[in-house]
Write an enzyme that holds these catalytic residues in place. Sequence first.
Site, PDB file in Angstrom:
ATOM      1  N   ARG A   1      25.884  18.583 -20.989  1.00  0.00           N
ATOM      2  CA  ARG A   1      25.309  17.719 -22.418  1.00  0.00           C
ATOM      3  C   ARG A   1      26.743  17.822 -22.930  1.00  0.00           C
ATOM      4  O   ARG A   1      28.163  17.549 -22.996  1.00  0.00           O
ATOM      5  CB  ARG A   1      24.606  17.986 -23.744  1.00  0.00           C
ATOM      6  CG  ARG A   1      23.761  17.400 -23.418  1.00  0.00           C
ATOM      7  CD  ARG A   1      22.505  17.751 -24.327  1.00  0.00           C
ATOM      8  NE  ARG A   1      22.302  18.860 -24.578  1.00  0.00           N
ATOM      9  CZ  ARG A   1      21.107  19.295 -24.302  1.00  0.00           C
ATOM     10  NH1 ARG A   1      19.415  18.224 -25.595  1.00  0.00           N
ATOM     11  NH2 ARG A   1      20.752  20.625 -24.482  1.00  0.00           N
TER      12      ARG A   1
ATOM     13  N   VAL B   1       5.082  26.191 -11.710  1.00  0.00           N
ATOM     14  CA  VAL B   1       3.573  26.484 -12.146  1.00  0.00           C
ATOM     15  C   VAL B   1       3.653  27.716 -12.638  1.00  0.00           C
ATOM     16  O   VAL B   1       2.652  28.070 -14.079  1.00  0.00           O
ATOM     17  CB  VAL B   1       3.076  26.132 -10.676  1.00  0.00           C
ATOM     18  CG1 VAL B   1       1.209  26.102 -10.838  1.00  0.00           C
ATOM     19  CG2 VAL B   1       3.136  25.090 -10.573  1.00  0.00           C
TER      20      VAL B   1
ATOM     21  N   GLY C   1       6.356  30.371 -12.650  1.00  0.00           N
ATOM     22  CA  GLY C   1       7.655  31.230 -12.176  1.00  0.00           C
ATOM     23  C   GLY C   1       7.685  31.235 -10.652  1.00  0.00           C
ATOM     24  O   GLY C   1       8.064  30.662 -10.311  1.00  0.00           O
TER      25      GLY C   1
ATOM     26  N   LYS D   1       0.405  23.655 -16.946  1.00  0.00           N
ATOM     27  CA  LYS D   1       0.567  24.449 -16.000  1.00  0.00           C
ATOM     28  C   LYS D   1      -0.335  24.588 -15.674  1.00  0.00           C
ATOM     29  O   LYS D   1      -1.166  24.441 -13.906  1.00  0.00           O
ATOM     30  CB  LYS D   1       0.708  25.976 -15.962  1.00  0.00           C
ATOM     31  CG  LYS D   1       2.514  26.484 -16.009  1.00  0.00           C
ATOM     32  CD  LYS D   1       2.554  27.286 -16.454  1.00  0.00           C
ATOM     33  CE  LYS D   1       3.795  28.124 -17.043  1.00  0.00           C
ATOM     34  NZ  LYS D   1       4.738  29.269 -17.647  1.00  0.00           N
TER      35      LYS D   1
END
Lengths: 444, 444
Positions: free
Chosen positions: B48, B133, B135, B206
Amino acid sequence: MIEYRNLRVALLGGGTVGAQVARLMLEQADEMASRVGASLELVGIAVRDVDAQRSVDLPHELFTTDAESLILGADIVIELMGGIEPARSYILLAINSGADVVTANKALLAEHGPELFAAADQVGAQLNYEAAVAGAIPIVRPLRDSLAGDRVKRILGIVNGTTNFILDRMDTEGDTLEQALAMATDLGYAEADPTADIGGYDAAQKAALLASLAFHTPVPLASVYREGITEVTPEQIASARKAGYVVKLLAICERLTDGTGQEGVSARVYPAMVHRSHPLASVHGANNAVFVEAESAGSLMFYGAGAGGVETASAVLGDLVSIARRHVVGGPGFAASNHAAMPILSINTVITRYVVTLEVTDATGVLATVAKVFSDHHVSLALVEQSMTPALPGTASRAAVSATTTLVIGTHEATEAALAATVRDLSTNHVVTGVTSVLRVEGV
Amino acid sequence: MIEYRNLRVALLGGGTVGAQVARLMLEQADEMASRVGASLELVGIAVRDVDAQRSVDLPHELFTTDAESLILGADIVIELMGGIEPARSYILLAINSGADVVTANKALLAEHGPELFAAADQVGAQLNYEAAVAGAIPIVRPLRDSLAGDRVKRILGIVNGTTNFILDRMDTEGDTLEQALAMATDLGYAEADPTADIGGYDAAQKAALLASLAFHTPVPLASVYREGITEVTPEQIASARKAGYVVKLLAICERLTDGTGQEGVSARVYPAMVHRSHPLASVHGANNAVFVEAESAGSLMFYGAGAGGVETASAVLGDLVSIARRHVVGGPGFAASNHAAMPILSINTVITRYVVTLEVTDATGVLATVAKVFSDHHVSLALVEQSMTPALPGTASRAAVSATTTLVIGTHEATEAALAATVRDLSTNHVVTGVTSVLRVEGV
């Protein structure tokens, strides 16, 4: 009703794992077809004796002694015979006749992996072997694919269920090695001839495969340093326990730098002390676990059943489904990754910590004499504990005749070469009546 | 010097994970090129604000605010912006312009996974998401490929590091939730607004992804039952500890059959008691672990860091290397496997064990009254413990005014519906002055 393309699957070997693979292929045929997008037809099972007793009831007409014809008519060959020959020739025949191969044969891969992978590579065949490394535990894909963007620093593996069961019994129940081995045999964890397990040979094969995968470097079995658990005593386990450690047979694969600055890899197997706070310490019974330390991912552990017919069959079927999917969607398989080709360093260059237990004459100046032997080899001491030799059961006479004392010496990090030289000198030193135990400390 | 083909990689997002991915791509460029057989060129990082402070020093010219141009010029797009939009549109743009995609965006996949996978499928693009899911823990490939020939029965996951850190502190240090949360915030484990973690929202995302993978069935986030840890008290943890249990926030994915014989799957998140002998009980601090029970493979556990910039970056780079290899060797990627499409069952059909703690009036017949409420709902009791209410610190007056006693009731297996009805009736029963705690017991 979906009409699927048919893939012909040949099974070589009808032993414990083979029978379970056949059973699951027959029982789960519909489910597997929908997962693959093709049906997997078990066209036959090659065995030595078609009439032999099997652990699972399977259709008699599936069995054949003609492995070669079976292979030549198959899209995918699953090799579960074990041993080097004829398994090696059959796999080469399968590859060269256009089939893909799944194998659980760790002995074969540890000895002839490079030859087989090269043959598969040349014709674009797939050769999958998840079940060969740690039974049911998924470790090949994590090392080969999931960690492909990372650098593995070290692997500590409990990769032999029989020896883990034995060491766990010795630790938790106070069994001797013989008692624990007898129980492992009774429970079916140990073979009639347990040499491959307790001698560390099975673990060494797996260490060679793990190191090859982790370091993208062919690591031949002959380069794996190996000690089994046959010398592990209840006294070592009790004294480890007292110090907060547990003794585990570890397969260790490590990236390291030797004294000359040469970067390389080491693969070795030996019983070692692991601190009870380490995740590997809580791997009990016949379970296996592979602890991976990677540069970015940090510490990972993969835990599960390392052996067993149906457990190993799960890994074989996973490989089968992966290969079959590739048949359906096209594209080549993934070859062994050998780009790194790092040198394999000798055990002498390995650096670790040690606990050495000595029986010494109980006289003034003995500690100084012993300490000097260590310092002569530049091995520095982290901890020294001295205790009167207790009268062991059945050795009552010993305490009477010998005025000896026990020294337990923990070292800082040292090379194997320095430690070996130290132990050699200690064993001939006049104040030392015996080197009772040398154990490495790992996982720190 | 080997000349490699060049693959153009665009990175969306320059936060903690993004900065580490960029750093590792630049630092390990040669090593990754040799693993892939192609060089991976980081062509730009869409952010950004190109002048914002980064956690890693990266070449300023890599940064751009023009994400769309970056995507259109890339072979592979790595999306690490998080959030739903514009991440979703950017991924669709990448897929439809011929790029493959790696994402770590669990919120997006849990909400819009089916749409994104279908889009990728349609054009043969790859969409990898290992980092979304658990890390750094490799779990996608093991579930999707290694267990492809098996049937997953249940998954118990500790998939949120912040809440595991908090519960572990409460268990090992006796912290209150507030104290432990404050420490998690200080250490950077918890966000300024911790709702996503302690409310169980992150774990629910997750759970949706794990259940979809394990059961080959799309499991929308909205179908995941969710309780956070905000109601967990030090008293619950102390009493669990006394009974040999530890309280963990679990993501549970289960294949089950409801009262009508309908087979389906359940995905849910709640704090539950886990016995200390269970492998999940020894997952400490901010670590994560996924415990998988499969029909053939038995119990498997995958353990490691569930979050962290560089750890998550490892999983992202593994996906990147896998995708890049496919570019080199050809062949399509693997699409999401949805063939099973099992129904998703309501939390009411879930069967588990419970520990209910009640404050009751201390009078004759109370136990019989309470027991009848359970039996009216066909919930059978495994254990009842009665104790005088201790005078809690700061509540000295309480012991004086109330003649109550504490009942701890452990049940046999019961449905959520039966237990909920029991608790409803208990809370309005005249002998019950309060339902202090209801905890499920898992991992048995």
